[in-house]
Design a protein around this motif. Sequence first.
Motif, PDB file in Angstrom:
ATOM      1  N   SER A 114       0.810  -1.216   0.000  1.00 51.08           N
ATOM      2  CA  SER A 114       0.000   0.000   0.000  1.00 51.08           C
ATOM      3  C   SER A 114       0.840   1.262   0.000  1.00 51.08           C
ATOM      4  N   ARG A 115       2.121   1.135   0.345  1.00 51.89           N
ATOM      5  CA  ARG A 115       2.989   2.313   0.346  1.00 51.89           C
ATOM      6  C   ARG A 115       4.011   2.252  -0.790  1.00 51.89           C
ATOM      7  N   LEU A 116       3.791   1.384  -1.755  1.00 54.01           N
ATOM      8  CA  LEU A 116       4.759   1.232  -2.841  1.00 54.01           C
ATOM      9  C   LEU A 116       4.851   2.501  -3.696  1.00 54.01           C
ATOM     10  N   ASP A 117       3.735   3.121  -3.995  1.00 52.67           N
ATOM     11  CA  ASP A 117       3.785   4.342  -4.803  1.00 52.67           C
ATOM     12  C   ASP A 117       4.575   5.433  -4.088  1.00 52.67           C
ATOM     13  N   TYR A 118       4.334   5.589  -2.798  1.00 52.19           N
ATOM     14  CA  TYR A 118       5.102   6.565  -2.026  1.00 52.19           C
ATOM     15  C   TYR A 118       6.580   6.194  -2.023  1.00 52.19           C
ATOM     16  N   ARG A 119       6.851   4.904  -1.873  1.00 53.42           N
ATOM     17  CA  ARG A 119       8.241   4.430  -1.868  1.00 53.42           C
ATOM     18  C   ARG A 119       8.934   4.783  -3.184  1.00 53.42           C
ATOM     19  N   MET A 120       8.247   4.620  -4.314  1.00 53.58           N
ATOM     20  CA  MET A 120       8.839   4.926  -5.605  1.00 53.58           C
ATOM     21  C   MET A 120       9.176   6.413  -5.726  1.00 53.58           C
ATOM     22  N   GLU A 121       8.264   7.249  -5.274  1.00 53.24           N
ATOM     23  CA  GLU A 121       8.498   8.696  -5.316  1.00 53.24           C
ATOM     24  C   GLU A 121       9.641   9.079  -4.386  1.00 53.24           C
ATOM     25  N   TRP A 122       9.678   8.461  -3.230  1.00 53.14           N
ATOM     26  CA  TRP A 122      10.727   8.733  -2.245  1.00 53.14           C
ATOM     27  C   TRP A 122      12.096   8.332  -2.790  1.00 53.14           C
ATOM     28  N   GLU A 123      12.141   7.177  -3.464  1.00 45.81           N
ATOM     29  CA  GLU A 123      13.401   6.689  -4.043  1.00 45.81           C
ATOM     30  C   GLU A 123      13.957   7.693  -5.051  1.00 45.81           C
ATOM     31  N   ASP A 124      13.092   8.273  -5.862  1.00 44.44           N
ATOM     32  CA  ASP A 124      13.545   9.252  -6.851  1.00 44.44           C
ATOM     33  C   ASP A 124      14.105  10.499  -6.174  1.00 44.44           C
ATOM     34  N   ARG A 125      13.427  10.954  -5.134  1.00 41.88           N
ATOM     35  CA  ARG A 125      13.914  12.140  -4.422  1.00 41.88           C
ATOM     36  C   ARG A 125      15.251  11.851  -3.740  1.00 41.88           C
ATOM     37  N   PHE A 126      15.367  10.655  -3.173  1.00 38.60           N
ATOM     38  CA  PHE A 126      16.608  10.295  -2.478  1.00 38.60           C
ATOM     39  C   PHE A 126      17.772  10.196  -3.462  1.00 38.60           C
ATOM     40  N   ARG A 127      17.518   9.569  -4.597  1.00 40.43           N
ATOM     41  CA  ARG A 127      18.573   9.473  -5.622  1.00 40.43           C
ATOM     42  C   ARG A 127      19.011  10.857  -6.079  1.00 40.43           C
ATOM     43  N   ASP A 128      18.054  11.733  -6.347  1.00 39.96           N
ATOM     44  CA  ASP A 128      18.387  13.093  -6.774  1.00 39.96           C
ATOM     45  C   ASP A 128      19.192  13.818  -5.694  1.00 39.96           C
ATOM     46  N   TYR A 129      18.832  13.577  -4.454  1.00 43.43           N
ATOM     47  CA  TYR A 129      19.553  14.205  -3.343  1.00 43.43           C
ATOM     48  C   TYR A 129      21.011  13.745  -3.304  1.00 43.43           C
ATOM     49  N   LEU A 130      21.235  12.442  -3.434  1.00 49.30           N
ATOM     50  CA  LEU A 130      22.605  11.916  -3.433  1.00 49.30           C
ATOM     51  C   LEU A 130      23.397  12.452  -4.619  1.00 49.30           C
ATOM     52  N   LEU A 131      22.767  12.527  -5.769  1.00 50.20           N
ATOM     53  CA  LEU A 131      23.453  13.049  -6.953  1.00 50.20           C
ATOM     54  C   LEU A 131      23.841  14.513  -6.776  1.00 50.20           C
ATOM     55  N   ASP A 132      22.968  15.271  -6.134  1.00 53.31           N
ATOM     56  CA  ASP A 132      23.275  16.678  -5.877  1.00 53.31           C
ATOM     57  C   ASP A 132      24.472  16.802  -4.936  1.00 53.31           C
ATOM     58  N   LEU A 133      24.514  15.981  -3.896  1.00 51.85           N
ATOM     59  CA  LEU A 133      25.666  15.989  -2.988  1.00 51.85           C
ATOM     60  C   LEU A 133      26.933  15.568  -3.714  1.00 51.85           C
ATOM     61  N   ASP A 134      26.790  14.558  -4.566  1.00 51.98           N
ATOM     62  CA  ASP A 134      27.952  13.988  -5.254  1.00 51.98           C
ATOM     63  C   ASP A 134      28.625  14.990  -6.189  1.00 51.98           C
ATOM     64  N   LYS A 135      27.887  16.016  -6.613  1.00 59.18           N
ATOM     65  CA  LYS A 135      28.486  17.057  -7.444  1.00 59.18           C
ATOM     66  C   LYS A 135      29.519  17.867  -6.669  1.00 59.18           C
ATOM     67  N   LYS A 136      29.384  17.867  -5.332  1.00 55.93           N
ATOM     68  CA  LYS A 136      30.247  18.687  -4.480  1.00 55.93           C
ATOM     69  C   LYS A 136      31.422  17.888  -3.925  1.00 55.93           C
ATOM     70  N   LYS A 137      31.151  16.690  -3.461  1.00 55.21           N
ATOM     71  CA  LYS A 137      32.209  15.790  -2.980  1.00 55.21           C
ATOM     72  C   LYS A 137      31.629  14.383  -2.901  1.00 55.21           C
ATOM     73  N   PRO A 138      32.470  13.355  -2.789  1.00 59.70           N
ATOM     74  CA  PRO A 138      31.965  11.969  -2.776  1.00 59.70           C
ATOM     75  C   PRO A 138      30.976  11.721  -1.639  1.00 59.70           C
ATOM     76  N   VAL A 139      30.159  10.699  -1.825  1.00 60.45           N
ATOM     77  CA  VAL A 139      29.083  10.377  -0.891  1.00 60.45           C
ATOM     78  C   VAL A 139      29.224   8.940  -0.395  1.00 60.45           C
ATOM     79  N   VAL A 140      28.978   8.751   0.887  1.00 58.38           N
ATOM     80  CA  VAL A 140      28.775   7.425   1.465  1.00 58.38           C
ATOM     81  C   VAL A 140      27.366   7.433   2.050  1.00 58.38           C
ATOM     82  N   ALA A 141      26.501   6.569   1.548  1.00 60.33           N
ATOM     83  CA  ALA A 141      25.136   6.451   2.061  1.00 60.33           C
ATOM     84  C   ALA A 141      24.977   5.068   2.687  1.00 60.33           C
ATOM     85  N   CYS A 142      24.457   5.045   3.898  1.00 62.08           N
ATOM     86  CA  CYS A 142      24.343   3.756   4.580  1.00 62.08           C
ATOM     87  C   CYS A 142      23.011   3.647   5.292  1.00 62.08           C
ATOM     88  N   GLY A 143      22.610   2.407   5.537  1.00 60.68           N
ATOM     89  CA  GLY A 143      21.407   2.183   6.324  1.00 60.68           C
ATOM     90  C   GLY A 143      20.581   1.027   5.814  1.00 60.68           C
TER      91      GLY A 143
END
Length: 253
Positions: A114-143
């Motif tokens: 029931s939360r899959l659609d939200y999960r898909m939207e969240w995944e896109d925002r998270f990926r974009d966020y990591l890519l934005d950080l990665d433009k400035k310096k390398p990223v380590v994402a964990c969890g």
Amino acid sequence: MKLVSWNVNGLRACVNKGFTDYFKQIDADIFCLQETKLQEGQIELQIGEEYEGYWNYAEKKGYSGTAVLTRVKPLSVRYGIEEDREPEGRIITLEFEDFYLVTVYTPNAKRDLSRLDYRMEWEDRFRDYLLDLDKKKPVVACGDLNVAHQEIDIKNAKPNRGNSGFTDEEREKMTRLLGSGFVDTFRHQYPDRTDVYSWWSNMPGVRERNVGWRIDYFIASERLVPSISGASIDCHVLGSDHCPVVLELDVNG
């Protein structure tokens, strides 16, 4: 530098099941927690004065929450993606000299999806966020990313296909993230290793028989690969339905 990530599934409960002993034994420079299930002031950890704690609490009591315990002082700290502190307390970003560290507790799609659609939207925002950080310096994402990416990452792949955490949609989002300039550090080090998991159902005998899923990760920018000196999963550590995952980097912080 040694980094550890652990979904403790309730930090207060985990402390009563050996958390502090493991914390002291592993001697991490940075220790990330997910699913702390805490509100401010509900715990006082005995971990040593050299560690500073950064906490993102969920508004809902006893739910979600993340934390980072670090003895390397960050240059900056940010909570959430777009806003300062998102209501479910799922993300903390620490900026260090050589990289950004992001600890995350990815939303579960729920058993009935029931939360899959939200999960898909969240995944896109998270990926974009990591890519934005990665433009400035390398990223380590964990969890706890709440997905077993490949069939090798789950004990019983075929009967679980389409279940929450192993849907084609969730797996594709992970494939897309890794195709955007990031690596799954454990799988990079051990591309063919089987029967190594980080989460087990609480059903009787499941953990003893190692019927598990690998859903806890250290994801890193590709340009950090030469700095990876170790990646491991501490499957023997109890205290939660997840176990800790570890990354060692040859960086200054």
